[in-house]
Design a protein around this motif. Structure first.
Motif, PDB file in Angstrom:
ATOM      1  N   UNK A   1     -13.106  73.522  50.976  1.00  0.00           N
ATOM      2  CA  UNK A   1     -14.363  73.083  50.385  1.00  0.00           C
ATOM      3  C   UNK A   1     -14.454  71.571  50.244  1.00  0.00           C
ATOM      4  N   UNK A   2     -13.300  70.889  50.184  1.00  0.00           N
ATOM      5  CA  UNK A   2     -13.283  69.439  49.978  1.00  0.00           C
ATOM      6  C   UNK A   2     -12.882  68.704  51.247  1.00  0.00           C
ATOM      7  N   UNK A   3     -13.573  67.598  51.465  1.00  0.00           N
ATOM      8  CA  UNK A   3     -13.287  66.723  52.588  1.00  0.00           C
ATOM      9  C   UNK A   3     -12.700  65.426  52.048  1.00  0.00           C
ATOM     10  N   UNK A   4     -11.603  64.965  52.634  1.00  0.00           N
ATOM     11  CA  UNK A   4     -10.925  63.755  52.173  1.00  0.00           C
ATOM     12  C   UNK A   4     -11.327  62.556  53.018  1.00  0.00           C
ATOM     13  N   UNK A   5     -11.557  61.417  52.360  1.00  0.00           N
ATOM     14  CA  UNK A   5     -11.804  60.164  53.070  1.00  0.00           C
ATOM     15  C   UNK A   5     -11.017  59.042  52.399  1.00  0.00           C
ATOM     16  N   UNK A   6     -10.807  57.982  53.148  1.00  0.00           N
ATOM     17  CA  UNK A   6     -10.082  56.808  52.650  1.00  0.00           C
ATOM     18  C   UNK A   6     -10.950  55.577  52.797  1.00  0.00           C
TER      19      UNK A   6
ATOM     20  N   UNK B   1     -19.639  64.672  30.759  1.00  0.00           N
ATOM     21  CA  UNK B   1     -20.750  65.254  31.515  1.00  0.00           C
ATOM     22  C   UNK B   1     -20.232  66.490  32.244  1.00  0.00           C
ATOM     23  N   UNK B   2     -21.165  67.355  32.633  1.00  0.00           N
ATOM     24  CA  UNK B   2     -20.783  68.538  33.382  1.00  0.00           C
ATOM     25  C   UNK B   2     -20.231  68.159  34.751  1.00  0.00           C
ATOM     26  N   UNK B   3     -19.135  68.811  35.115  1.00  0.00           N
ATOM     27  CA  UNK B   3     -18.513  68.504  36.408  1.00  0.00           C
ATOM     28  C   UNK B   3     -18.096  69.812  37.056  1.00  0.00           C
ATOM     29  N   UNK B   4     -18.464  69.970  38.328  1.00  0.00           N
ATOM     30  CA  UNK B   4     -18.103  71.174  39.072  1.00  0.00           C
ATOM     31  C   UNK B   4     -16.881  70.897  39.932  1.00  0.00           C
ATOM     32  N   UNK B   5     -15.837  71.696  39.717  1.00  0.00           N
ATOM     33  CA  UNK B   5     -14.613  71.578  40.513  1.00  0.00           C
ATOM     34  C   UNK B   5     -14.247  72.956  41.043  1.00  0.00           C
ATOM     35  N   UNK B   6     -14.012  73.014  42.353  1.00  0.00           N
ATOM     36  CA  UNK B   6     -13.576  74.254  42.990  1.00  0.00           C
ATOM     37  C   UNK B   6     -14.557  75.395  42.715  1.00  0.00           C
ATOM     38  N   UNK B   7     -15.861  75.056  42.670  1.00  0.00           N
ATOM     39  CA  UNK B   7     -16.901  76.049  42.502  1.00  0.00           C
ATOM     40  C   UNK B   7     -17.184  76.455  41.077  1.00  0.00           C
ATOM     41  N   UNK B   8     -16.466  75.895  40.095  1.00  0.00           N
ATOM     42  CA  UNK B   8     -16.679  76.231  38.685  1.00  0.00           C
ATOM     43  C   UNK B   8     -17.245  75.033  37.954  1.00  0.00           C
ATOM     44  N   UNK B   9     -18.306  75.262  37.167  1.00  0.00           N
ATOM     45  CA  UNK B   9     -18.890  74.203  36.356  1.00  0.00           C
ATOM     46  C   UNK B   9     -18.132  74.105  35.042  1.00  0.00           C
ATOM     47  N   UNK B  10     -17.607  72.906  34.763  1.00  0.00           N
ATOM     48  CA  UNK B  10     -17.003  72.607  33.473  1.00  0.00           C
ATOM     49  C   UNK B  10     -18.038  71.788  32.700  1.00  0.00           C
ATOM     50  N   UNK B  11     -18.617  72.417  31.689  1.00  0.00           N
ATOM     51  CA  UNK B  11     -19.813  71.883  31.055  1.00  0.00           C
ATOM     52  C   UNK B  11     -19.492  70.722  30.127  1.00  0.00           C
TER      53      UNK B  11
ATOM     54  N   UNK C   1      -6.044  74.515  39.137  1.00  0.00           N
ATOM     55  CA  UNK C   1      -7.357  73.847  39.113  1.00  0.00           C
ATOM     56  C   UNK C   1      -7.248  72.432  38.565  1.00  0.00           C
ATOM     57  N   UNK C   2      -6.561  71.577  39.343  1.00  0.00           N
ATOM     58  CA  UNK C   2      -6.364  70.213  38.887  1.00  0.00           C
ATOM     59  C   UNK C   2      -6.232  69.226  40.018  1.00  0.00           C
ATOM     60  N   UNK C   3      -5.886  68.013  39.645  1.00  0.00           N
ATOM     61  CA  UNK C   3      -5.933  66.846  40.531  1.00  0.00           C
ATOM     62  C   UNK C   3      -4.713  65.986  40.245  1.00  0.00           C
ATOM     63  N   UNK C   4      -3.939  65.706  41.272  1.00  0.00           N
ATOM     64  CA  UNK C   4      -2.799  64.795  41.170  1.00  0.00           C
ATOM     65  C   UNK C   4      -3.156  63.491  41.862  1.00  0.00           C
ATOM     66  N   UNK C   5      -3.194  62.400  41.097  1.00  0.00           N
ATOM     67  CA  UNK C   5      -3.524  61.111  41.687  1.00  0.00           C
ATOM     68  C   UNK C   5      -2.307  60.305  42.081  1.00  0.00           C
TER      69      UNK C   5
END
Length: 445
Positions: free
Chosen positions: A30-35, A69-79, A129-133
């Protein structure tokens, strides 16, 4: 060269590595990566933004970071009403509606073992359901003290003796300074530092700078950014401050409140180390399980990573391999499926035993093309990156229909078809030069 020492406490080691296929994953497709290269802009918020963690933090998590603010990640809205981040000091966070129960702070979760500080958020026992920076075993550090005058009720420190370790976001500790206060501005020429909170007493004595982890919101709705910022942190148990100073931000972009425009970014600031020993980081997205990932890997350069093929893949860092200031990785949801395929060009009828090329005009938005053929005894590529394919019709090939469908991360466009007739082979009335020939073959010269 400095030597890393083991963690001074025990833990339950989780070493199961997941090498699952990503064919049914969501963040993987679902996600496309760019640099890109952007400008690293450190920021702060009023008050005491660094008080989310203790001054000397290590392997900690905060489950009460509220989304602005509401943010949608992996198809789920986190309100905005109920959405939280679970923030780990080791360079990752997870999403939750309601406060998450945080897991994986120690070995087998955020990093491998007490003697191996390699990041492993994507394949470890930490939250889904997370993000490693910039995930590895990270640690706070303190710097040489300086002197300066604080005035009760004022955010300004005057008469600052040294700015050697001062950055926007640097945490300050000393008498008359509220816990969690960070630097919001400084003027070396004027000898002043502006703090995020007013001094609580009149003092002229030592102040100690510290690394910090803070979060803040910037911009104007509905195009705000929620920023989690690590300032001047280091790898675990390298106390020599000349070794590591890592600065980076993990950013959620509101994108007008449109789910398909809400992106995740990691922006690297000044990332410096004098250490020749490797520290391996994980960088990417984790979906509803460790089997679902969208990550980067490289052992040679942060500017030329490739897509991870296993959730144990890593990006290496040492004194000669590190991200440049402003290097930005962005993960974007797909926005729209490609358009319709055009007319398929190529021969029909064809002779058995022949090789033919079939093409369509390039389709806007397509990243690949899927091909099928209803006939038999014919070989071709099921997927191509360009709108052309080579078909090899065997001696016993049968007629059928070629179908080509343009695709991208969002889905498929309208397919195009072409009927193919395979000519019959007739028996020749002469045996020279061939005993049989195709009725559509050119005469032998």
């Amino acid at each position: 060269m400095s030597t890393a020492l083991p963690k001074p406490f025990g833990f339950a080691l989780f070493l199961t590595a997941f090498f699952f296929s990503t064919s049914n994953a969501q963040v993987a497709t679902y996600y496309n990566w760019t640099q890109s290269t952007t400008t690293y802009t450190p920021g702060t918020s009023p008050g005491t933004p660094a008080d989310i963690f203790v001054l000397a933090w290590d392997d900690l998590a905060n489950n009460s970071v509220k989304l602005p603010f509401g943010f949608t990640f992996n198809g789920t809205l986190y309100t905005a009403a109920n959405g939280y981040l679970g923030l780990d000091t080791d360079g990752w966070f997870c999403f939750s509606n309601g406060m998450p129960t945080m897991t994986g702070q120690l070995g087998g979760g955020s990093w491998v073992t007490a003697s191996d500080h390699t990041g492993m958020y994507l394949n470890g026992s930490a939250n889904n359901n997370g993000f490693a920076g910039f995930n590895a075993d990270l640690h706070y550090q303190s710097f040489a003290t300086f002197t300066g005058t604080r005035t009760n009720g004022s955010p300004t420190i005057t008469g600052v003796s040294s700015f050697a370790n001062i950055q926007i976001g640097t945490r300050l500790d000393g008498p008359g300074i509220t816990n969690g206060t960070v630097v919001t501005a400084f003027n070396a020429g004027a000898g002043t530092i502006t703090m995020s909170a007013n001094a609580t007493a009149n003092r002229t004595n030592a102040i100690t700078p510290y690394a910090s982890i803070i979060y803040f919101t910037r911009g104007t709705a509905p195009n705000r950014q929620f920023v989690v910022q690590w300032t001047q942190v280091r790898r675990y148990n390298y106390p020599d401050i000349t070794v590591d100073r890592f600065n980076f931000q993990m950013i959620l972009n509101e994108g007008g409140g449109v789910p398909n425009l809400q992106t995740l970014q990691v922006v690297y600031g000044s990332v410096n180390t004098s250490e020749t020993a490797n520290l391996e980081f994980q960088v990417g997205l984790r979906g509803a399980s460790a089997a679902d990932f969208n990550a980067r890997t490289s052992s040679t350069a942060w500017a030329s990573t490739t897509a991870a093929t296993a959730n144990t893949d890593l990006v290496r860092l040492n004194n000669s391999i590190k991200p440049a200031n402003g290097l930005t990785f962005t993960w974007s949801p797909c926005t729209v499926a490609p358009g319709a395929a055009g007319v398929i060009t190529g021969n029909s009828p064809v002779c058995p035993g022949s090789t033919q090329t079939y093409s369509i005009p390039a389709v806007a938005g397509a990243t690949s093309y899927t091909w099928t053929y209803s006939g038999t005894n014919t070989t071709f590529s099921a997927t191509t990156s360009n709108p052309s394919n080579t078909f090899v019709f065997g001696p016993t090939a049968t007629g059928g229909t070629i179908t080509v469908t343009p695709t991208n991360l969002c889905g498929s466009g309208t397919a195009s078809t072409k009927a193919i007739t395979v000519s019959a082979v007739s028996v020749a009335t002469i045996s020279y030069p061939l005993s049989s020939y195709c009725t559509y073959s050119s005469p032998v010269a």
